[in-house]
Design a protein around this motif. Structure first.
Motif, mmCIF file in Angstrom:
data_model
loop_
_atom_site.group_PDB
_atom_site.id
_atom_site.type_symbol
_atom_site.label_atom_id
_atom_site.label_comp_id
_atom_site.label_asym_id
_atom_site.label_seq_id
_atom_site.Cartn_x
_atom_site.Cartn_y
_atom_site.Cartn_z
ATOM 1 N N ASP A 135 0.861 -1.184 0.000
ATOM 2 C CA ASP A 135 0.000 0.000 0.000
ATOM 3 C C ASP A 135 0.895 1.230 0.000
ATOM 4 O O ASP A 135 1.870 1.292 0.759
ATOM 5 C CB ASP A 135 -0.907 -0.016 1.247
ATOM 6 C CG ASP A 135 -2.089 0.939 1.129
ATOM 7 O OD1 ASP A 135 -1.921 2.011 0.530
ATOM 8 O OD2 ASP A 135 -3.163 0.601 1.649
ATOM 9 N N ASP A 162 -3.413 -3.076 -1.995
ATOM 10 C CA ASP A 162 -4.214 -1.931 -2.429
ATOM 11 C C ASP A 162 -4.150 -1.877 -3.956
ATOM 12 O O ASP A 162 -3.067 -1.996 -4.548
ATOM 13 C CB ASP A 162 -3.654 -0.647 -1.821
ATOM 14 C CG ASP A 162 -4.587 0.548 -2.027
ATOM 15 O OD1 ASP A 162 -5.485 0.456 -2.891
ATOM 16 O OD2 ASP A 162 -4.413 1.555 -1.344
ATOM 17 N N LEU A 163 -5.294 -1.702 -4.599
ATOM 18 C CA LEU A 163 -5.315 -1.695 -6.061
ATOM 19 C C LEU A 163 -4.622 -0.472 -6.661
ATOM 20 O O LEU A 163 -4.144 -0.520 -7.797
ATOM 21 C CB LEU A 163 -6.763 -1.771 -6.569
ATOM 22 C CG LEU A 163 -7.477 -3.093 -6.357
ATOM 23 C CD1 LEU A 163 -8.874 -3.047 -6.973
ATOM 24 C CD2 LEU A 163 -6.690 -4.257 -6.958
ATOM 25 N N SER A 164 -4.566 0.632 -5.919
ATOM 26 C CA SER A 164 -3.935 1.852 -6.427
ATOM 27 C C SER A 164 -2.541 1.988 -5.842
ATOM 28 O O SER A 164 -2.385 2.155 -4.626
ATOM 29 C CB SER A 164 -4.778 3.071 -6.053
ATOM 30 O OG SER A 164 -6.079 2.965 -6.627
ATOM 31 N N ASP A 194 -0.647 -0.482 -10.782
ATOM 32 C CA ASP A 194 -1.900 -0.872 -10.129
ATOM 33 C C ASP A 194 -1.810 -2.298 -9.622
ATOM 34 O O ASP A 194 -0.930 -3.076 -10.008
ATOM 35 C CB ASP A 194 -3.089 -0.695 -11.068
ATOM 36 C CG ASP A 194 -3.011 -1.567 -12.308
ATOM 37 O OD1 ASP A 194 -3.120 -2.802 -12.164
ATOM 38 O OD2 ASP A 194 -2.844 -1.023 -13.413
ATOM 39 N N SER A 221 -9.438 -1.396 -1.667
ATOM 40 C CA SER A 221 -9.469 -0.299 -2.641
ATOM 41 C C SER A 221 -10.563 0.701 -2.296
ATOM 42 O O SER A 221 -11.553 0.365 -1.636
ATOM 43 C CB SER A 221 -9.714 -0.846 -4.049
ATOM 44 O OG SER A 221 -9.796 0.207 -4.990
ATOM 45 N N CYS A 254 -12.088 1.958 -4.843
ATOM 46 C CA CYS A 254 -12.932 1.829 -6.037
ATOM 47 C C CYS A 254 -14.316 1.317 -5.650
ATOM 48 O O CYS A 254 -14.513 0.752 -4.574
ATOM 49 C CB CYS A 254 -12.289 0.871 -7.044
ATOM 50 S SG CYS A 254 -10.713 1.431 -7.700
ATOM 51 N N THR A 295 -12.429 -7.260 -10.110
ATOM 52 C CA THR A 295 -11.053 -7.584 -9.738
ATOM 53 C C THR A 295 -10.973 -8.984 -9.150
ATOM 54 O O THR A 295 -10.033 -9.742 -9.426
ATOM 55 C CB THR A 295 -10.514 -6.560 -8.721
ATOM 56 O OG1 THR A 295 -10.597 -5.253 -9.286
ATOM 57 C CG2 THR A 295 -9.065 -6.857 -8.369
ATOM 58 N N THR A 316 -13.673 -2.679 0.563
ATOM 59 C CA THR A 316 -13.662 -1.291 0.104
ATOM 60 C C THR A 316 -13.278 -0.360 1.249
ATOM 61 O O THR A 316 -13.528 -0.658 2.416
ATOM 62 C CB THR A 316 -15.041 -0.886 -0.446
ATOM 63 O OG1 THR A 316 -16.036 -1.140 0.558
ATOM 64 C CG2 THR A 316 -15.389 -1.676 -1.700
#
Length: 410
Positions: free
Chosen positions: A12, A56-58, A63, A85, A87, A95, A111
């Motif tokens: 992250d 973490d996706l970001s 990514d 995430s 998102c 995902t 989330t």
């Protein structure tokens, strides 16, 4: 070093999130390592082994999906991955499908802002799930002789995953899951030791050990909760043993457990491999008042034939359908039809793998009788299971499940 020998990688780029997740990992006895970027994560994954990763996706310019592909390419598929995430929910579900397509083990999709109880539950999963990887060293291969030594040394035991009646919210049973804590290898996954035991002809001894452990450790649960049943999986190799019902009955007699307190779970593909022998065994189990469940219903080629020809008392809908029914209309239709079939054959219908309030609402609406899954609790050691079940069954609000339950009043 963690108590379980478990290592957690937190990927992250947000410092606050890394610290928060690391603290929860520490409370669960993880050995935690953090990576603030995609590059740092790949370097760590290339040289070190982790049981669990929170991703973490970001990740700035990169990514999380790229890292999922990296994990798949390195064949790190035994590692449990918790995806987080900011998102929206549709992206998170998509995902998860990406990860499933890569054959990765997803322990949860959460989330932001994070629900800390759900995060804790997701991090507990690889320590309690049959999918957990063995910690065995490749220099010390697991052999049939080592399994036999483990049986003789009492290294095998069970954990209990509660089963909740949806009409009342009470815990009315539990599935006993086989566990092996080896002096040499640490915790070893059933996915590792069971195939070896099968091939070596040790399943009879292993099953007797697990069944005895389930009955002796579950005695208080049975005594304190009227009608409580404990489910134990039976290996396919034993379904050709016509003496199996008598062996099971002898174990129940020795442990002073009523036959009605046991449910034997058998997958449909195993049951249909030799229908005549399976029918012989299942009929005699039912005559002895032992429950019989068809497990992983819907995943084999012969579901309808198994229902029509074999005397099962319980139908367990496979978790892949339960997990998929929230976002996939076709999966929803399969769940609905499975419940209707179970009712038509006068069977109790159990939903496995319930992980969200949305899934719980669906299975209640279509008429499932019983649910189990991480939304309620992971598999628990005996003392923790006794405490958790007692607390839930004494609660007037037991029907309203909450992810907070999986924090389990440590």
């Amino acid at each position: 070093m963690s108590a379980m020998g478990s290592r957690l990688l937190v990927v992250d780029d947000d410092l606050v999130q890394r610290v928060l997740i690391s603290k929860i990992g520490a409370k669960l006895s993880y050995d935690t390592v953090v990576a603030p970027s995609f590059e740092a994560a790949t370097e760590l994954l290339d040289r070190e082994a982790f049981q669990t990763m929170v991703l973490d996706l970001s990740l700035g310019e990169r990514d999380g999906v790229e890292l999922l592909r990296f994990v798949a390419e390195r064949n790190l598929k035994a590692m449990s991955i918790v995806i987080i995430s900011g998102c929206d929910d549709r992206i998170m579900k998509a995902t998860r499908r990406v990860a499933n397509g890569l054959k990765l083990s997803v322990g949860g999709c959460l989330t932001k802002p994070l629900d800390l109880n759900r995060l804790r539950s997701a991090l507990e999963l690889p320590q309690r799930s049959p999918l957990a990887a063995t910690t065995a060293s490749p220099l010390l291969p697991i052999t049939p002789d080592r399994i036999a030594q483990g049986l003789a040394a009492g290294e095998f035991f069970v954990e209990f995953q509660p089963k909740i009646a949806l009409q009342t919210g009470r815990v009315i049973g539990a599935e006993a899951l086989a566990r092996w804590r080896s002096a040499d290898f640490g915790m070893v996954s059933p996915l590792v030791f069971i195939p070896i035991a099968e091939e070596a002809g040790l399943m009879s001894e292993l099953t007797d050990c697990i069944l005895s452990s389930a009955m002796s450790q579950g005695r208080k649960l049975i005594e304190r909760n009227p009608g409580f049943t404990i489910a134990v999986n039976i290996s396919g190799s034993l379904m050709s043993d016509l003496a199996l019902p008598e062996r099971i009955e002898e174990i129940l007699r020795r442990e002073n457990i009523p036959p009605s307190a046991l449910t034997v779970e058998i997958t449909e593909t195993i049951a249909m491999a030799d229908v005549d022998r399976a029918n012989d065994i299942l009929v005699r189990l039912r005559i002895k008042k032992i429950g019989t469940a068809i497990d992983d219903f819907g995943t084999g080629y012969s579901s309808l034939a198994a229902l029509a020809r074999l005397p099962f008392s319980e139908l367990k809908i496979d978790q892949s359908f339960i997990k998929g029914c929230v976002s996939d209309e076709d999966m929803m239709k399969i769940v609905d039809a499975s419940v209707a079939l179970g009712k038509a054959f006068n069977m109790k219908v159990v939903a496995e793998g319930v992980e969200s309030p949305e899934a719980l609402e669906i299975i209640r609406r279509v008429g499932c009788d019983v649910a189990q899954g991480f939304f309620f609790a992971p598999s628990l050691r005996r003392s923790r299971a006794e405490r958790w079940i007692s607390q839930r069954n004494s609660s007037a609000n037991g029907l309203i499940a909450s992810p907070a339950e999986t924090a389990l009043a440590s």
